[in-house]
Scaffold this motif. Structure first.
Motif, PDB file in Angstrom:
ATOM      1  N   HIS A   9       0.852  -1.191   0.000  1.00  0.00           N
ATOM      2  CA  HIS A   9       0.000   0.000   0.000  1.00  0.00           C
ATOM      3  C   HIS A   9       0.886   1.238   0.000  1.00  0.00           C
ATOM      4  O   HIS A   9       2.103   1.152   0.151  1.00  0.00           O
ATOM      5  CB  HIS A   9      -0.955  -0.010   1.193  1.00  0.00           C
ATOM      6  N   HIS A  10       0.240   2.389  -0.171  1.00  0.00           N
ATOM      7  CA  HIS A  10       0.938   3.672  -0.168  1.00  0.00           C
ATOM      8  C   HIS A  10       0.367   4.588   0.909  1.00  0.00           C
ATOM      9  O   HIS A  10       0.445   5.798   0.793  1.00  0.00           O
ATOM     10  CB  HIS A  10       0.822   4.343  -1.541  1.00  0.00           C
ATOM     11  N   GLY A  41       1.270   4.829   4.167  1.00  0.00           N
ATOM     12  CA  GLY A  41       2.142   5.251   5.253  1.00  0.00           C
ATOM     13  C   GLY A  41       1.669   4.571   6.529  1.00  0.00           C
ATOM     14  O   GLY A  41       0.536   4.081   6.615  1.00  0.00           O
ATOM     15  N   LEU A  42       2.520   4.521   7.521  1.00  0.00           N
ATOM     16  CA  LEU A  42       2.221   3.765   8.737  1.00  0.00           C
ATOM     17  C   LEU A  42       1.020   4.316   9.503  1.00  0.00           C
ATOM     18  O   LEU A  42       0.128   3.566   9.889  1.00  0.00           O
ATOM     19  CB  LEU A  42       3.455   3.729   9.639  1.00  0.00           C
ATOM     20  N   ASP A  43       0.958   5.629   9.720  1.00  0.00           N
ATOM     21  CA  ASP A  43      -0.127   6.196  10.525  1.00  0.00           C
ATOM     22  C   ASP A  43      -1.489   5.972   9.882  1.00  0.00           C
ATOM     23  O   ASP A  43      -2.444   5.578  10.551  1.00  0.00           O
ATOM     24  CB  ASP A  43       0.100   7.687  10.763  1.00  0.00           C
ATOM     25  N   ALA A  62      -2.276   3.680   7.651  1.00  0.00           N
ATOM     26  CA  ALA A  62      -2.552   2.243   7.614  1.00  0.00           C
ATOM     27  C   ALA A  62      -3.056   1.769   8.977  1.00  0.00           C
ATOM     28  O   ALA A  62      -4.021   1.009   9.060  1.00  0.00           O
ATOM     29  CB  ALA A  62      -1.307   1.466   7.203  1.00  0.00           C
ATOM     30  N   ARG A  63      -2.406   2.222  10.042  1.00  0.00           N
ATOM     31  CA  ARG A  63      -2.866   1.852  11.383  1.00  0.00           C
ATOM     32  C   ARG A  63      -4.290   2.369  11.633  1.00  0.00           C
ATOM     33  O   ARG A  63      -5.110   1.663  12.213  1.00  0.00           O
ATOM     34  CB  ARG A  63      -1.927   2.407  12.449  1.00  0.00           C
ATOM     35  N   ASP A  74       3.145  -2.499  16.055  1.00  0.00           N
ATOM     36  CA  ASP A  74       2.406  -2.277  14.807  1.00  0.00           C
ATOM     37  C   ASP A  74       1.667  -3.532  14.347  1.00  0.00           C
ATOM     38  O   ASP A  74       1.389  -3.705  13.162  1.00  0.00           O
ATOM     39  CB  ASP A  74       3.373  -1.799  13.713  1.00  0.00           C
ATOM     40  N   ALA A  84       2.914  -1.995   8.175  1.00  0.00           N
ATOM     41  CA  ALA A  84       4.178  -1.298   7.938  1.00  0.00           C
ATOM     42  C   ALA A  84       3.890  -0.081   7.055  1.00  0.00           C
ATOM     43  O   ALA A  84       2.764   0.113   6.596  1.00  0.00           O
ATOM     44  CB  ALA A  84       5.181  -2.228   7.260  1.00  0.00           C
ATOM     45  N   ASP A  85       4.917   0.745   6.812  1.00  0.00           N
ATOM     46  CA  ASP A  85       4.762   1.938   5.972  1.00  0.00           C
ATOM     47  C   ASP A  85       4.141   1.626   4.616  1.00  0.00           C
ATOM     48  O   ASP A  85       3.366   2.419   4.093  1.00  0.00           O
ATOM     49  CB  ASP A  85       6.123   2.599   5.713  1.00  0.00           C
ATOM     50  N   ASP A  86       4.515   0.487   4.051  1.00  0.00           N
ATOM     51  CA  ASP A  86       4.128   0.201   2.666  1.00  0.00           C
ATOM     52  C   ASP A  86       3.491  -1.166   2.461  1.00  0.00           C
ATOM     53  O   ASP A  86       3.327  -1.612   1.333  1.00  0.00           O
ATOM     54  CB  ASP A  86       5.358   0.314   1.762  1.00  0.00           C
ATOM     55  N   SER A  87       3.106  -1.831   3.556  1.00  0.00           N
ATOM     56  CA  SER A  87       2.479  -3.147   3.403  1.00  0.00           C
ATOM     57  C   SER A  87       1.650  -3.499   4.623  1.00  0.00           C
ATOM     58  O   SER A  87       1.803  -2.902   5.689  1.00  0.00           O
ATOM     59  CB  SER A  87       3.542  -4.230   3.183  1.00  0.00           C
TER      60      SER A  87
END
Length: 104
Positions: free
Chosen positions: A10-11, A13-15, A17-18, A41, A57-60
């Motif tokens: 994904h794109h 970002g961590l915040d 995505a969370r 996380d 994660a930031d991108d997954s």
């Protein structure tokens, strides 16, 4: 015990995505009575007949679900629905950001 595994890039970002995973977990808690908690996380969840974790994660994101005996025959339907929901959420987020955030 049967296992479902879904991994997606994904794109967000961590915040973001969370936040998206938290929103989904809260809805699942309200609709199905699943309990959840964060460890770093990784969101762990469980209810009768099902347990699992979503690592963000930031991108997954990486989802692993373990189905109890009674839910095992429904694995294909559960996996298809989860995959569709994850893909829809990621596409919706991407579309909002592709048009400059105007979709909010």
């Amino acid at each position: 015990m049967s296992k479902i595994h879904v991994a997606r890039a994904h794109h967000l970002g961590l915040d973001a995505a969370r936040a998206e995973v938290e929103r989904i977990a809260a809805r699942v808690r309200d609709e199905y009575g699943a309990e959840y908690q964060w460890e770093g996380d990784v969101l762990h969840f469980k209810r009768a007949g099902i347990s699992g974790a979503i690592a963000v994660a930031d991108d997954s994101m990486d989802l692993t679900i373990r189905l109890g005996l009674l839910l095992t025959p429904m694995k294909p339907q559960i996996e298809e629905r989860l995959t569709r929901k994850i893909d829809e959420a990621l596409a919706r987020y991407q579309a909002q950001h592709d048009d400059g955030g105007q979709g909010h």
